[in-house]
Design an enzyme around this catalytic site. Structure first.
Site, PDB file in Angstrom:
ATOM      1  CG  ASP A   1      58.910   7.817  10.297  1.00 32.15           C
ATOM      2  OD1 ASP A   1      57.914   8.416  10.740  1.00 32.15           O
ATOM      3  OD2 ASP A   1      59.065   6.582  10.379  1.00 32.15           O
TER       4      ASP A   1
ATOM      5  CE1 TYR B   1      57.384   4.307   2.720  1.00 41.58           C
ATOM      6  CE2 TYR B   1      55.500   2.825   2.756  1.00 41.58           C
ATOM      7  CZ  TYR B   1      56.089   4.028   3.100  1.00 41.58           C
ATOM      8  OH  TYR B   1      55.373   4.953   3.823  1.00 41.58           O
TER       9      TYR B   1
END
Length: 270
Positions: free
Chosen positions: A51, A109
């Site tokens: 994103d 992540y």
């Protein structure tokens, strides 16, 4: 010929990964550069779309081409046409069986969170920030409730296009280093906004707003309204995409971030 690329980018400079009509995404920049270097349009397939504001350290893409060029030529040639906020780190010829998305069996992540009464302009876009103290142990205890294969609907964006909310979250690590707390999330795959929604909940527990076992109830409820608000994107990095050893995908270059030594200690790459 199928070529895989390792790509790094500053997510703050782009409106996410996926190509858009306005052309201000990482995919747009990469495909423009590839087209300039190859003199023909090339379309990339990515391991995982990120994103707006989310950074890429270990992003992987592939594309098909009839051009026969040396692997490092793809690196140098493509980078010559890229802005300074995105860079190809490596290129590797792959068999047709390789797929950047579907061959991947896990993603990792990291989140870098700056905990300090006053925000630092030097960390703008690079790390998340919170001005209140956080309880590390409470966040670790809360994270235990999330490990395993679950329906993560409570942590799923309303815009998520995944076919199923069931994912296997292998590990969440929490490590303090000075004024920073570093988080590591490793799973077979993630839902849209899943890591940022998990971060929002862990921080809420760390601030003492909820007990650690609250996250078990949120998970079981399968309702996004039960969870905390989505946390800021600034400190989130796609650090590693795991592939079968047969493809010999080069490791991500984590040394490009200031806290890479903490991450290396927290998570030596598989």
């Amino acid at each position: 010929m199928r070529i895989a690329l390792g790509v790094q980018y500053d997510g703050a400079a782009f409106c996410g990964w996926q190509a858009q009509p306005h052309g201000k995404t990482v995919q747009d920049a990469l495909e423009r550069a590839l087209g300039e270097f190859a003199c023909v349009p090339l379309h990339t397939t990515v391991a995982g779309r990120t994103d707006t504001g989310v950074h890429g350290l270990g992003q992987v893409v592939h594309f098909d081409t009839a051009l026969d060029r040396a692997e490092f030529s793809w690196v140098r040639g493509t980078n010559a046409f890229l802005p300074p906020t995105v860079s190809v780190q490596w290129a590797k010829a792959m068999p047709d069986t390789f797929h950047a998305r579907f061959s991947a069996f896990e993603r990792t992540y990291y989140y870098a969170l700056y905990v300090h009464p006053v925000r630092s302009p030097m960390l703008a876009g690079r790390a998340g920030w919170i001005h209140t103290p956080l309880d590390d142990d409470a966040m670790r205890a809360a994270a235990v409730h999330l490990i395993g294969e679950h329906d993560f609907s409570s942590f799923r964006s309303s815009e998520c296009q995944s076919k199923t909310p069931v994912k296997h979250l292998y590990q969440i690590d929490v490590r303090r280093s000075g004024h920073f707390i570093h988080f590591r999330f490793r799973a077979n795959a993630f839902l849209h906004h899943m890591v940022r929604n998990l971060m929002g909940c862990l921080v809420a527990v760390g601030r003492g707003r909820y007990p650690a076992d609250w996250l078990a109830d949120v998970l079981a409820g399968r309702d996004r309204n039960l969870a905390a608000p989505t946390f800021m994107a600034d400190g989130l990095y796609l650090a590693h995409v795991g592939y079968p050893a047969e493809f010999a995908v080069p490791p991500a270059q984590l040394g490009s971030v200031p806290w890479s030594s903490v991450w290396a200690d927290l998570d030596p790459q598989p």
